[in-house]
Write an enzyme that holds these catalytic residues in place. Structure first.
Site, mmCIF file in Angstrom:
data_model
loop_
_atom_site.group_PDB
_atom_site.id
_atom_site.type_symbol
_atom_site.label_atom_id
_atom_site.label_comp_id
_atom_site.label_asym_id
_atom_site.label_seq_id
_atom_site.Cartn_x
_atom_site.Cartn_y
_atom_site.Cartn_z
ATOM 1 N N GLY A 26 0.834 -1.194 0.000
ATOM 2 C CA GLY A 26 0.000 0.000 0.000
ATOM 3 C C GLY A 26 0.865 1.239 0.000
ATOM 4 N N GLN A 28 2.871 2.854 2.351
ATOM 5 C CA GLN A 28 4.254 2.710 2.814
ATOM 6 C C GLN A 28 4.961 1.541 2.132
ATOM 7 O OE1 GLN A 28 6.140 4.633 4.706
ATOM 8 N NE2 GLN A 28 4.617 6.056 5.518
ATOM 9 N N ARG A 49 -2.884 -12.192 -1.220
ATOM 10 C CA ARG A 49 -3.707 -12.635 -2.351
ATOM 11 C C ARG A 49 -3.358 -11.841 -3.604
ATOM 12 N NH1 ARG A 49 -7.946 -9.100 -3.152
ATOM 13 N NH2 ARG A 49 -8.186 -7.495 -1.554
ATOM 14 N N HIS A 108 5.528 1.101 12.940
ATOM 15 C CA HIS A 108 4.806 1.664 14.084
ATOM 16 C C HIS A 108 4.884 0.631 15.193
ATOM 17 C CE1 HIS A 108 1.974 3.706 16.565
ATOM 18 N NE2 HIS A 108 0.892 3.051 16.185
ATOM 19 N N ASP A 191 2.693 8.830 19.242
ATOM 20 C CA ASP A 191 1.923 8.762 17.999
ATOM 21 C C ASP A 191 0.425 8.720 18.291
ATOM 22 O OD1 ASP A 191 2.171 8.152 14.914
ATOM 23 O OD2 ASP A 191 0.703 6.737 15.682
ATOM 24 N N GLU A 195 -2.410 11.745 17.566
ATOM 25 C CA GLU A 195 -3.611 11.491 16.766
ATOM 26 C C GLU A 195 -4.880 11.855 17.527
ATOM 27 O OE1 GLU A 195 -1.831 7.663 14.250
ATOM 28 O OE2 GLU A 195 -3.151 7.345 15.963
ATOM 29 N N SER A 252 -1.895 39.000 10.889
ATOM 30 C CA SER A 252 -2.120 40.405 11.248
ATOM 31 C C SER A 252 -1.921 40.620 12.745
ATOM 32 C CB SER A 252 -3.540 40.821 10.863
ATOM 33 O OG SER A 252 -4.485 40.209 11.727
#
Length: 335
Positions: A26, A28, A49, A108, A191, A195, A252
């Site tokens: 996918g 990564q 698959r 991860h 992490d 999130e 500003s």
């Protein structure tokens, strides 16, 4: 201070003659496989698959294999499938088919830190966590750059786990930007906290609350959307490029003063106390246990919230305004 490694500090030698199995193709997975191959390393792609990912891997010049076959020949096994898929993949297609002593690598720390996957005692276990989505990891590599990453070691049987983690980080291009040494605990907990408290949960609820406040007080939803949603990107881009002080210098004086004084009123001690509660839920494993149960039940809470949000005023108005803005941009680009 954090230990940061640069490209020139790292050698590919520890993984030069190793076979690296990338499990998943996918966001990564594709980036890692292509970058490692382009760095001269031996990469195989393992998939469960023959589907879209299989065909895409073939289009990219790989000869994908079923997961069981890929891990059987791999010295380094890289899990690049979603967190909640990793346990079943491990139990059904990796654990009993991998070579004895093969390395297990993660992007991860969730499944290792919370002991959802319990690795063999004779395997090096380490992590490389790029701080960008896969397409950016790939694109930056192709442009001669890279994105920062964290590396961490969980088991160091060989005595070279850190060197191998750094070598992979170099191979995918992350060392060109910089690689920070961390731990599975630190990466996982920070992490999840990011999130929940700001990146997804916190910012979404702040947007919704500010939009709904304006609409409830009689302001037009379209105007409220521009002020509470659309302009957020401008501010985030400034913070990304220049930091918080750079952002403040760019807006500003009125926005500067209002933001500095009212921001502390909105995000007060009670909010910070709640953040600590959230962090403790993560540290204790309470969130992980809750999320696993939710996933196993088919994610009813997630789908209920998505359905309700999709039909809300902020989303209805947002779809209309985004269509209007993109139509205007297309007209500009066509001239």
């Amino acid at each position: 201070m954090a230990k940061i490694y640069k490209d020139e500090d790292i050698s590919l030698e520890p993984i030069k003659n190793k076979t690296i199995a990338i499990l998943g193709y996918g966001s990564q997975g594709r980036a890692w496989a292509l970058n490692l191959r382009d760095s001269g390393l031996n990469v195989v792609v393992g998939l469960e698959r023959q589907g879209d990912s299989w065909r895409r891997a073939i289009d990219d010049g790989f000869k994908p294999m079923y997961t069981k076959d890929a891990v059987a020949i791999a010295d380094i096994i890289v899990f690049l499938v979603p967190d909640m898929v990793q346990k079943s993949l491990w139990l059904n297609s990796v654990k009993d088919f991998m070579k004895k002593g093969a390395d297990l690598v993660f992007a991860h720390g969730f499944n290792i830190h919370f002991k959802i996957i319990e690795p063999p005692k004779d395997s090096d276990v380490y992590m490389i966590a790029p701080k960008s989505p896969g397409p950016i990891v790939r694109r930056s590599y192709e442009m001669g750059g890279g994105v920062p990453a964290l590396v961490a070691v969980y088991q160091n049987v060989s005595g070279e786990a850190l060197q191998k983690a750094l070598a992979i980080a170099k191979g995918i291009g992350c060392a060109r930007a910089g690689v920070i040494e961390s731990t599975f605990k630190e990466e996982t907990e920070t992490d999840l906290f990011g999130e929940q408290v700001i990146l997804v949960g916190g910012i979404m609820e702040l947007i919704k609350a500010s939009f709904e406040t304006l609409v409830e007080e009689g302001y037009q939803p379209e105007v409220a959307y521009f002020e509470t949603v659309n302009e957020l990107k401008l501010i985030v881009d400034l913070i990304y490029e220049k930091g918080l002080t750079g952002m403040l210098r760019a807006v500003s004086d009125t926005a500067k003063y209002g933001g500095i004084t009212v921001g502390k009123f909105i995000i007060d001690k009670s909010v910070r106390d709640k953040m600590k509660i959230v962090l403790e839920r993560i540290r204790s494993g309470e969130f992980a246990r809750e999320w696993i149960k939710e996933y196993e039940r088919g994610m009813p809470t997630v789908f209920k919230e998505l359905s309700e949000l999709e039909g809300s005023t902020i989303e209805t108005v947002g779809r209309k305004l985004r269509e209007m803005m993109f139509r205007g941009m297309k007209q500009i680009s066509s001239h």
